[in-house]
Design a protein around this motif. Sequence first.
Motif, short mmCIF file in Angstrom:
data_model
loop_
_atom_site.label_atom_id
_atom_site.label_comp_id
_atom_site.label_asym_id
_atom_site.label_seq_id
_atom_site.Cartn_x
_atom_site.Cartn_y
_atom_site.Cartn_z
N ILE A 63 0.83 -1.20 0.00
CA ILE A 63 0.00 0.00 0.00
C ILE A 63 0.86 1.25 0.00
CG2 ILE A 63 -1.66 1.33 1.38
CD1 ILE A 63 -2.87 -1.39 2.21
N MET A 64 1.95 1.23 0.78
CA MET A 64 2.85 2.39 0.81
C MET A 64 3.50 2.63 -0.56
SD MET A 64 4.56 1.82 4.58
CE MET A 64 6.00 2.78 4.19
N PHE A 68 3.06 5.93 -2.88
CA PHE A 68 4.27 6.67 -3.26
C PHE A 68 4.35 6.86 -4.77
CE2 PHE A 68 8.71 6.37 -4.72
CZ PHE A 68 9.19 7.56 -4.21
N PHE A 69 4.19 5.77 -5.54
CA PHE A 69 4.33 5.89 -6.98
C PHE A 69 3.16 6.62 -7.61
CE2 PHE A 69 7.50 2.51 -6.37
CZ PHE A 69 8.53 3.08 -7.09
N THR A 70 1.98 6.53 -7.02
CA THR A 70 0.84 7.29 -7.54
C THR A 70 1.09 8.79 -7.39
OG1 THR A 70 -0.66 5.51 -6.94
CG2 THR A 70 -1.64 7.65 -7.36
N LYS A 72 4.01 10.22 -7.07
CA LYS A 72 5.18 10.58 -7.86
C LYS A 72 4.81 10.83 -9.33
CE LYS A 72 9.68 8.74 -9.26
NZ LYS A 72 10.59 7.62 -9.15
N TYR A 73 4.00 9.95 -9.90
CA TYR A 73 3.70 10.08 -11.32
C TYR A 73 2.57 11.06 -11.60
CZ TYR A 73 6.93 6.34 -12.31
OH TYR A 73 8.07 5.60 -12.43
N THR A 74 1.68 11.28 -10.65
CA THR A 74 0.64 12.30 -10.89
C THR A 74 1.21 13.70 -10.71
OG1 THR A 74 -0.13 12.06 -8.61
CG2 THR A 74 -1.30 10.81 -10.29
N ALA A 75 2.25 13.86 -9.92
CA ALA A 75 2.85 15.18 -9.73
C ALA A 75 3.60 15.64 -10.97
CB ALA A 75 3.78 15.15 -8.53
N LYS A 76 4.07 14.72 -11.80
CA LYS A 76 4.88 15.08 -12.98
C LYS A 76 4.03 15.31 -14.22
CE LYS A 76 9.24 12.98 -11.76
NZ LYS A 76 10.31 12.09 -12.19
N LYS A 77 2.70 15.26 -14.11
CA LYS A 77 1.83 15.50 -15.28
C LYS A 77 1.97 16.95 -15.71
CE LYS A 77 -2.13 12.56 -15.74
NZ LYS A 77 -3.50 12.32 -15.36
N ILE A 78 2.25 17.13 -17.00
CA ILE A 78 2.42 18.50 -17.53
C ILE A 78 1.44 18.73 -18.66
CG2 ILE A 78 4.00 20.06 -18.69
CD1 ILE A 78 6.29 18.71 -17.25
#
Length: 78
Positions: A63-64, A68-70, A72-78
Amino acid sequence: MKTINKLVYAFLLITVSLLNAQLPGDVTPSNPGGGSTGGSGTGAPPLKSPIDMYVIGLGIIAIMLIVFFTKKYTAKKI
């Protein structure tokens, strides 16, 4: 559409893995030699495997990692 396909594939994978699971009571040891089994036990496999001790910890770690990866990858959406 892609999300629905992924959910269907995940559901099918889980269903197939559960249907193919073998219960400890279903295991019948074969003795092709016809003699003794060579041990003093019942010949049945142990009911618990060593990983049973860590299921809760592995679940928490999973779960952690998902969180974490969710993030990480949603923050980099441009």
